[in-house]
Design a protein around this motif. Structure first.
Motif, PDB file in Angstrom:
ATOM      1  N   GLN A   1      39.410  78.655  58.031  1.00  0.00           N
ATOM      2  CA  GLN A   1      37.720  77.808  57.508  1.00  0.00           C
ATOM      3  C   GLN A   1      37.864  77.422  56.662  1.00  0.00           C
ATOM      4  N   GLN A   2      37.217  76.265  55.754  1.00  0.00           N
ATOM      5  CA  GLN A   2      36.800  75.705  54.479  1.00  0.00           C
ATOM      6  C   GLN A   2      35.885  76.589  54.239  1.00  0.00           C
ATOM      7  N   VAL A   3      35.702  77.245  53.248  1.00  0.00           N
ATOM      8  CA  VAL A   3      34.648  77.255  53.127  1.00  0.00           C
ATOM      9  C   VAL A   3      34.086  76.713  51.670  1.00  0.00           C
ATOM     10  N   SER A   4      34.745  76.526  51.030  1.00  0.00           N
ATOM     11  CA  SER A   4      34.169  75.587  49.885  1.00  0.00           C
ATOM     12  C   SER A   4      35.539  74.791  49.170  1.00  0.00           C
ATOM     13  N   VAL A   5      35.306  73.919  47.899  1.00  0.00           N
ATOM     14  CA  VAL A   5      36.274  72.707  46.988  1.00  0.00           C
ATOM     15  C   VAL A   5      35.436  72.549  45.649  1.00  0.00           C
ATOM     16  N   ASP A   6      36.676  72.586  45.407  1.00  0.00           N
ATOM     17  CA  ASP A   6      36.609  72.497  43.815  1.00  0.00           C
ATOM     18  C   ASP A   6      37.275  70.634  43.857  1.00  0.00           C
ATOM     19  N   ASN A   7      37.532  70.482  42.748  1.00  0.00           N
ATOM     20  CA  ASN A   7      38.592  69.450  41.960  1.00  0.00           C
ATOM     21  C   ASN A   7      40.257  69.735  41.896  1.00  0.00           C
ATOM     22  N   VAL A   8      40.350  70.781  42.449  1.00  0.00           N
ATOM     23  CA  VAL A   8      42.099  70.484  42.821  1.00  0.00           C
ATOM     24  C   VAL A   8      42.207  71.731  43.998  1.00  0.00           C
ATOM     25  N   ASN A   9      41.196  72.585  44.376  1.00  0.00           N
ATOM     26  CA  ASN A   9      41.769  73.192  45.148  1.00  0.00           C
ATOM     27  C   ASN A   9      40.805  73.269  46.507  1.00  0.00           C
ATOM     28  N   TYR A  10      41.280  73.292  47.544  1.00  0.00           N
ATOM     29  CA  TYR A  10      40.254  73.986  49.201  1.00  0.00           C
ATOM     30  C   TYR A  10      40.663  75.822  48.699  1.00  0.00           C
ATOM     31  N   TYR A  11      39.259  76.297  49.578  1.00  0.00           N
ATOM     32  CA  TYR A  11      39.437  77.333  49.572  1.00  0.00           C
ATOM     33  C   TYR A  11      39.065  77.826  51.109  1.00  0.00           C
ATOM     34  N   PHE A  12      39.654  78.303  51.651  1.00  0.00           N
ATOM     35  CA  PHE A  12      39.535  79.025  52.761  1.00  0.00           C
ATOM     36  C   PHE A  12      39.288  80.231  53.111  1.00  0.00           C
ATOM     37  N   SER A  13      39.148  80.939  54.383  1.00  0.00           N
ATOM     38  CA  SER A  13      38.529  82.281  55.039  1.00  0.00           C
ATOM     39  C   SER A  13      38.634  81.816  56.272  1.00  0.00           C
ATOM     40  N   ILE A  14      39.879  83.477  56.328  1.00  0.00           N
ATOM     41  CA  ILE A  14      40.542  83.276  57.820  1.00  0.00           C
ATOM     42  C   ILE A  14      40.421  84.931  58.003  1.00  0.00           C
ATOM     43  N   THR A  15      39.351  84.808  59.562  1.00  0.00           N
ATOM     44  CA  THR A  15      39.166  86.694  60.129  1.00  0.00           C
ATOM     45  C   THR A  15      40.676  87.188  60.709  1.00  0.00           C
ATOM     46  N   LYS A  16      40.620  87.741  61.046  1.00  0.00           N
ATOM     47  CA  LYS A  16      41.665  88.829  61.661  1.00  0.00           C
ATOM     48  C   LYS A  16      41.436  88.842  63.297  1.00  0.00           C
ATOM     49  N   GLU A  17      40.359  88.331  63.424  1.00  0.00           N
ATOM     50  CA  GLU A  17      40.373  87.492  65.454  1.00  0.00           C
ATOM     51  C   GLU A  17      41.067  86.319  65.278  1.00  0.00           C
ATOM     52  N   ALA A  18      40.731  85.388  63.816  1.00  0.00           N
ATOM     53  CA  ALA A  18      41.415  83.091  64.280  1.00  0.00           C
ATOM     54  C   ALA A  18      42.851  84.065  64.192  1.00  0.00           C
ATOM     55  N   VAL A  19      43.543  84.708  63.665  1.00  0.00           N
ATOM     56  CA  VAL A  19      44.874  85.476  63.700  1.00  0.00           C
ATOM     57  C   VAL A  19      45.869  86.115  64.592  1.00  0.00           C
ATOM     58  N   GLN A  20      44.879  86.954  65.361  1.00  0.00           N
ATOM     59  CA  GLN A  20      45.264  87.282  66.765  1.00  0.00           C
ATOM     60  C   GLN A  20      45.169  86.290  67.431  1.00  0.00           C
ATOM     61  N   LYS A  21      44.063  85.478  67.101  1.00  0.00           N
ATOM     62  CA  LYS A  21      44.897  83.877  68.329  1.00  0.00           C
ATOM     63  C   LYS A  21      46.134  83.014  67.603  1.00  0.00           C
ATOM     64  N   SER A  22      46.344  82.861  66.874  1.00  0.00           N
ATOM     65  CA  SER A  22      47.094  82.519  66.391  1.00  0.00           C
ATOM     66  C   SER A  22      48.761  83.481  66.531  1.00  0.00           C
ATOM     67  N   TYR A  23      48.357  84.799  66.498  1.00  0.00           N
ATOM     68  CA  TYR A  23      49.351  85.075  67.068  1.00  0.00           C
ATOM     69  C   TYR A  23      49.746  85.197  68.661  1.00  0.00           C
ATOM     70  N   ASP A  24      48.736  85.261  69.481  1.00  0.00           N
ATOM     71  CA  ASP A  24      49.051  84.798  70.541  1.00  0.00           C
ATOM     72  C   ASP A  24      49.705  83.416  71.210  1.00  0.00           C
ATOM     73  N   LYS A  25      49.423  82.506  70.051  1.00  0.00           N
ATOM     74  CA  LYS A  25      49.844  80.865  70.703  1.00  0.00           C
ATOM     75  C   LYS A  25      51.231  80.924  70.087  1.00  0.00           C
ATOM     76  N   PHE A  26      51.273  81.450  68.932  1.00  0.00           N
ATOM     77  CA  PHE A  26      53.366  81.540  68.300  1.00  0.00           C
ATOM     78  C   PHE A  26      53.746  83.142  69.296  1.00  0.00           C
ATOM     79  N   LYS A  27      52.999  83.787  70.291  1.00  0.00           N
ATOM     80  CA  LYS A  27      54.049  84.587  70.451  1.00  0.00           C
ATOM     81  C   LYS A  27      55.209  83.835  71.514  1.00  0.00           C
ATOM     82  N   GLY A  28      55.269  83.283  72.267  1.00  0.00           N
ATOM     83  CA  GLY A  28      56.655  82.864  72.696  1.00  0.00           C
ATOM     84  C   GLY A  28      57.769  82.368  71.760  1.00  0.00           C
ATOM     85  N   ILE A  29      57.534  81.867  70.782  1.00  0.00           N
ATOM     86  CA  ILE A  29      58.346  81.362  69.615  1.00  0.00           C
ATOM     87  C   ILE A  29      58.781  82.997  69.083  1.00  0.00           C
ATOM     88  N   LEU A  30      58.172  83.966  68.702  1.00  0.00           N
ATOM     89  CA  LEU A  30      58.532  85.037  68.019  1.00  0.00           C
ATOM     90  C   LEU A  30      59.098  86.126  69.212  1.00  0.00           C
TER      91      LEU A  30
END
Length: 171
Positions: A142-171
């Protein structure tokens, strides 16, 4: 140290200085990285200083390798604070495997969440690095802020688990 289907990660050693310097000086990979001097001894000195931080558990720098031992990238975990860690210095070269980006990201999160016991990660990505911005968004960051150069993000353990579940077929 950490293995996946097609790659593994291990801590950086001084002997990796030439590989790291070559990666960081390569114009195909360094567009969105901080500048580094073309000086092998300086790179070795940086690694020596880093190893002290590794012992003190302040940051962790990894070489990403194919399972056959061919180095194909780097990634660093740093900025440890409260309940979150940051990561970057993520480079994958032409020797990478097809899914090494997904695998290495999941390995970083496994290390940060399961070994270091954090529940979220924070990081920044340069605005012009559109491929990496989209990669992280697809992962659930999730994007939490922005400045002239960067986007700043945060991600939770739960969100990563969902991604793992989504990609486990190829992994």
């Amino acid at each position: 140290m950490i293995n996946s289907k097609t790659i593994k990660m291990r801590y950086v050693e001084e002997a990796d200085a030439e590989f790291i310097l070559k990666l960081r000086l390569d114009e195909r990979y360094n567009q969105f990285l901080s500048e580094v001097k073309a000086d092998l001894e300086s790179q070795k000195n940086w690694i020596r200083a880093y190893k002290k931080d590794e012992l003190d558990k302040k940051q962790f720098y990894f070489i990403i390798e194919r399972l056959d031992g061919t180095p194909c990238g780097t990634v660093r975990i740093y900025g440890l604070k409260d309940d979150s860690f940051s990561w970057g210095s993520w480079i994958l070269n032409e020797d990478k495997t097809r899914y090494s980006a997904i695998e290495s990201a999941l390995m970083v999160y496994e290390f940060g969440f399961n070994k270091l016991k954090f529940n979220k990660s924070h990081f920044e990505v340069m605005k012009d690095n559109i491929r990496v911005v989209n990669f992280h968004k697809k992962f659930g960051a999730q994007q939490v802020s922005v400045d002239n150069v960067n986007y700043y993000f945060s991600i939770t353990k739960e969100a990563v688990q969902k991604s793992y579940d989504k990609f486990k077929g190829i992994l």
